[in-house]
Design an enzyme around this catalytic site. Structure first.
Site, mmCIF file in Angstrom:
data_model
loop_
_atom_site.group_PDB
_atom_site.id
_atom_site.type_symbol
_atom_site.label_atom_id
_atom_site.label_comp_id
_atom_site.label_asym_id
_atom_site.label_seq_id
_atom_site.Cartn_x
_atom_site.Cartn_y
_atom_site.Cartn_z
ATOM 1 N N HIS A 2 1.758 3.100 -3.157
ATOM 2 C CA HIS A 2 0.721 3.736 -4.043
ATOM 3 C C HIS A 2 1.047 5.284 -4.141
ATOM 4 C CE1 HIS A 2 -2.280 1.151 -5.319
ATOM 5 N NE2 HIS A 2 -2.473 0.347 -4.083
ATOM 6 N N ASP B 272 -6.721 -6.902 -4.492
ATOM 7 C CA ASP B 272 -6.641 -5.618 -5.410
ATOM 8 C C ASP B 272 -7.081 -6.033 -6.872
ATOM 9 O OD1 ASP B 272 -6.039 -3.530 -3.817
ATOM 10 O OD2 ASP B 272 -3.913 -3.609 -3.957
ATOM 11 N N HIS C 297 -53.644 16.402 3.895
ATOM 12 C CA HIS C 297 -53.184 15.130 4.034
ATOM 13 C C HIS C 297 -54.415 14.272 4.582
ATOM 14 C CE1 HIS C 297 -49.028 16.673 3.150
ATOM 15 N NE2 HIS C 297 -48.727 15.540 3.230
ATOM 16 N N GLN D 175 0.798 -1.263 0.147
ATOM 17 C CA GLN D 175 0.103 0.054 0.119
ATOM 18 C C GLN D 175 0.841 1.233 0.055
ATOM 19 O OE1 GLN D 175 -3.319 -0.180 -0.631
ATOM 20 N NE2 GLN D 175 -2.443 -2.451 -0.835
ATOM 21 N N GLU E 132 -9.188 0.728 5.439
ATOM 22 C CA GLU E 132 -9.743 0.420 4.191
ATOM 23 C C GLU E 132 -9.354 -0.961 3.844
ATOM 24 O OE1 GLU E 132 -8.765 1.540 -0.474
ATOM 25 O OE2 GLU E 132 -7.181 1.958 0.767
ATOM 26 N N HIS E 133 -8.013 -1.446 4.295
ATOM 27 C CA HIS E 133 -7.853 -3.068 4.215
ATOM 28 C C HIS E 133 -7.349 -3.460 5.296
ATOM 29 C CE1 HIS E 133 -6.805 -1.237 0.191
ATOM 30 N NE2 HIS E 133 -7.544 -2.275 -0.423
#
Length: 441
Positions: free
Chosen positions: A268, A367, A426, A265, A333-334
């Site tokens: 990235h 991934d 109504h 990661q 996230e992971h």
């Protein structure tokens, strides 16, 4: 290349641990005023001048010598040509990954349903796919064919009639893998435009680019800012922050494996976050040594080093239960559960985008080809968000059919509540349907 790692070391037993963890996790993906205004100007231009603005911005920002919008359109034949230009191994890998993603997402499909009450009233839900979805794909060297599969296939499984892809081709650089992935995933139309202008075109439509119902896919700060501004005009998937991984390990996994998982990661970008949590202090030391040993072997060592040193951490906890508490606090996230019995700890996890179970399940498999979607909530939003899925491309409409008797009975309840809210129309609308024999009840 010389690199030096100085990954942060935290201990959950320290009295100021929570403050240090909050500081480590803090992330503000906020556009500055200059970016914000530039994006607003681009959106305005696209809305006013359509195709002409797209051509102009593509010339200016991407260095593409486009004479008209026709130069920025790729037909289906061009996508099929890309399949012949990639290697057989690449095509096989794309097709295998696409098949696994499709099989997984088929299980997410929701169907319409109804039930009938005793008096004949019918209630239910009608599930309908979106008419058209827009897929933003980064272009040039930083392009990800896997993201094409992850975004387009769920839309197609959901039944979306048309998937429109936009992908920039900076200086005319076309990524054949991306186009091949689009072909395999069933993308219907492709425009070689990018940036805020592509988002604006998808949101509002131009003479050539059709207006979509929802825009999905990652992009830079200009793309993210544009997605914020067009939300409401169209749906969006999310505003994603930097990629994250949290590894919880009992100390028994090969430290080189864990170091490389963190790198997966960190490579990235410099703002990506990689964190290891373990109750075994000696194991944290071994992983730190593996990081130092393996870092010089990495092609993206400079990026990894900045990520690891800037936002990474090795966190010592009291025991595995406290490791679960820290994981839920981070809501990553992971999340890798690199432990002997991951199934036993799964019930303790409340917040995570994707959970990778056991020592052999690297995040990288998710991934690309495991099957579940890799578009995941970041920056702690896994507390309330889910991975991209088929459900993101389906709408749900309520179904209400009242029998005569059902309308009469419900009318009494609606009347009382409506008059309690001082909404007389109504109440009277409901009262008109009350049967004569029920009016005194």
């Amino acid at each position: 290349m010389t690199v030096s790692t100085a990954i942060a070391r935290l201990n959950a037993a320290d009295p100021d641990f929570a403050r240090h963890l909050d500081h480590l996790l803090s992330w503000e993906s906020v556009s500055d005023d200059a970016v914000n205004q530039r994006v607003l100007d681009i959106i305005k231009a696209v809305r006013e001048r359509g195709d002409a603005a797209l051509v102009e911005f593509t010339q200016r920002f991407d260095g593409v010598d486009a004479k008209s919008i026709d130069d920025l359109i790729l037909n289906r034949e061009r996508l099929e040509l890309a399949l012949t230009r990639i290697t057989p191994a690449q095509r096989e890998a794309l097709e295998k990954a696409a098949n696994r993603v499709r099989i997984y997402h088929e299980r997410q499909k929701q169907d319409s349903w109804q039930y009938t009450e005793a008096d004949g009233t019918v209630l239910g839900q009608k599930v309908t796919p979106l008419d058209r979805a827009g897929l933003y794909v980064p272009g040039g060297k930083a392009s990800y064919p896997s993201s094409v599969l992850m975004n387009a296939i769920p839309a197609k499984v959901a039944g979306v009639a048309e998937v429109v892809m936009v992908v920039p081709t900076p200086r005319g650089e076309v990524n054949e893998l991306v186009l091949a992935a689009a072909c395999i995933a069933g993308v219907d139309r492709v425009f070689t435009v990018g940036g805020a202008q592509a988002v604006a075109a998808l949101a509002y439509g131009t003479e050539s680019v059709p207006q979509v119902d929802k825009i999905v896919g990652p992009g830079n700060i200009y793309v993210a800012t544009a997605k914020r501004h067009v939300f409401g005009q169209v749906g969006i998937d999310m505003i994603a922050g930097p990629s994250e991984i949290l590894v919880v390990c009992d100390g028994q996994t090969d430290p080189d494996w864990i170091a490389m998982d963190l790198f997966s990661q960190a490579e990235h970008d410099e703002d990506a976050q990689a964190i290891l949590v373990s109750p075994d202090a000696a194991f944290l030391d071994r992983v730190a040594a593996s990081i130092d040993k393996l870092m010089p072997t990495m092609e993206r060592a400079e990026i990894i080093e900045k990520s690891i040193n800037g936002r990474g951490a090795l966190i010592q906890v009291r025991d595995m239960q406290q490791a679960m508490d820290v994981a839920n606090r981070i809501a990553p996230e992971h999340l890798e559960l690199s432990v002997a019995d991951p199934q036993a700890w799964l019930p303790h996890i409340r917040h995570a985008g994707a959970i990778f179970m056991g020592r052999h399940t690297s995040e990288a498999l998710g991934d690309y080809c495991a099957g579940p979607n890799h578009v995941l909530p970041t920056s702690g939003t896994a507390r309330f968000s889910s991975p991209l899925g088929v459900y993101d491309f389906q709408k749900r409409s309520s179904i209400i059919f009242c029998s005569e008797q059902g309308a009469s009975e419900l009318g009494h309840t609606a009347s009382v509540l409506a008059r309690g809210e001082s909404l007389t129309a109504h109440a009277r609308s409901a009262e008109y349907r009350i049967l004569t024999q029920d009016k005194g009840n």
